[in-house]
Design an enzyme around this catalytic site. Structure first.
Site: not given
Ligand code: NAP
Length: 304
Positions: A133, A136-137
């Site tokens: 992701c 997200c990261d």
């Protein structure tokens, strides 16, 4: 005794939340079970440009709006990860990690999860340089060189997103044809700090001091190998449907997708909506359309 509802929607992505909105407006308040945060895969997209009415919208914002609307329409959203399903005394029993919930009708809208590469080092370095992701990261890779693997829209969106955070992005794809939307391909080609490495797959992910430091690439043309130094690998090689829990109750095809037509109806009050159903195009609008169809059919079933 499991708490009993008229309608349970399993999954709180666009399909599930749309189903809850339509059911609520038809007078049926749904219990919506979500695994993590509501919104599903859409929350992992930064810029959505093909949802009508919004020239550009952030995935998290769109998901939050859908959730708010579902709750306004009478839905209760509960966090409970689904494990299985069974039929008992004319009711569906949804088995979850937080106990059992019974309902006369169930809409399965569990979507899909990211497919893994299944190469050495992938599991070992998951969360230590291997990510599924980008939104997200991505921040953990600020200023680093990273690789994105895949040739679909998700890989191209991830590469563009990461190019704004990272020093350099290498997009690795096993051929020179792309499933990604042409506009995304054009934008990646125009980005100064994205290079494409075509006709290669990732053969191994290696690290130093517990973090990813390099990947070994294998040519799909002649099998030759080479090493690429990267601090992170973003895997975007497609999705797998979350349908194991429906096994034995819904017809699944070879890929695990529920094989029902656009009426979204399995039978006995069980309906399927969104990315876990086999269909020609996996988009937010088609997930929402399924949600509306499934809710309409479920409400008609409950009326009978
Ligand atoms: P996808 O379109 O199925 O693409 C997966 C990509 O991964 C393909 O290029 C495939 O290569 C490659 N691949 C699969 N297994 C691999 C492996 N083991 N090693 C290396 N490469 C591998 O998946 P996606 O990008 O996750 O998108 C999922 C769905 O969401 C699609 O239907 C997409 O259209 C939709 N979506 C749309 C948008 C948008 O409209 N903006 C945005 C995001 C997602 P091959 O091509 O060679 O098979």
């Amino acid at each position: 005794m499991a708490e009993t509802h008229r309608l349970i929607v399993v999954g709180a992505g666009p399909a599930g939340l749309t189903a809850a909105i339509y059911a609520g407006r038809a007078g049926v308040s749904a219990l919506v079970l979500e695994q993590l945060g509501a919104g599903g895969q859409v929350t992992q997209t930064v810029e959505i440009e093909n949802y009508p009415g919004f020239a550009k919208v952030d995935g998290q914002e769109l998901a939050a709006r859908m959730r708010e609307q579902a709750e306004k329409c009478g839905a209760t959203i509960k966090r409970a990860s689904v494990k299985g399903l069974r039929r008992e005394n004319g009711l569906w029993i949804v088995e979850t990690a937080r106990g059992e919930f019974a309902a006369e009708s169930v809409i399965a809208a569990t979507g899909a999860r990211r497919r893994h590469l299944e190469v050495p080092g992938e599991t070992e370095y998951a969360g230590a340089g291997v990510s599924y992701c980008a939104t997200c990261d991505g921040m953990f890779f600020r200023g680093k060189k990273v690789a994105v693997v895949g040739g679909g829209s998700v890989a191209f969106e991830d590469a563009l997103y990461l190019s704004r955070i990272c020093e350099h992005v290498t997009l690795i794809h096993r051929r020179d044809g792309f499933r990604a939307e042409p506009t995304l391909v054009e934008r990646v080609r125009a980005a100064e700090n994205i290079d494409m490495k075509l006709f290669y797959t990732v053969a191994e992910i290696r690290g130093k001091d517990g973090l990813v430091s390099e990947i070994e690439l294998a040519s799909t043309r002649d099998g030759s190998r080479e090493t690429l130094e990267v601090g992170g690998v973003f895997v975007a090689v497609g999705t797998l449907p979350e349908t194991e829990w429906l096994s034995g109750h819904a017809p699944l095809d070879d890929g695990g997708y529920v094989d029902v037509d656009e009426r979204c109806t399995v039978g006995d009050g069980l309906f399927v909506a969104g990315d876990c159903r086999r269909k020609p195009i996996y988009q937010i609008v088609t997930a929402c359309a399924d949600g509306a169809v499934a809710a309409n059919a479920a409400c008609a079933y409950l009326e009978k």
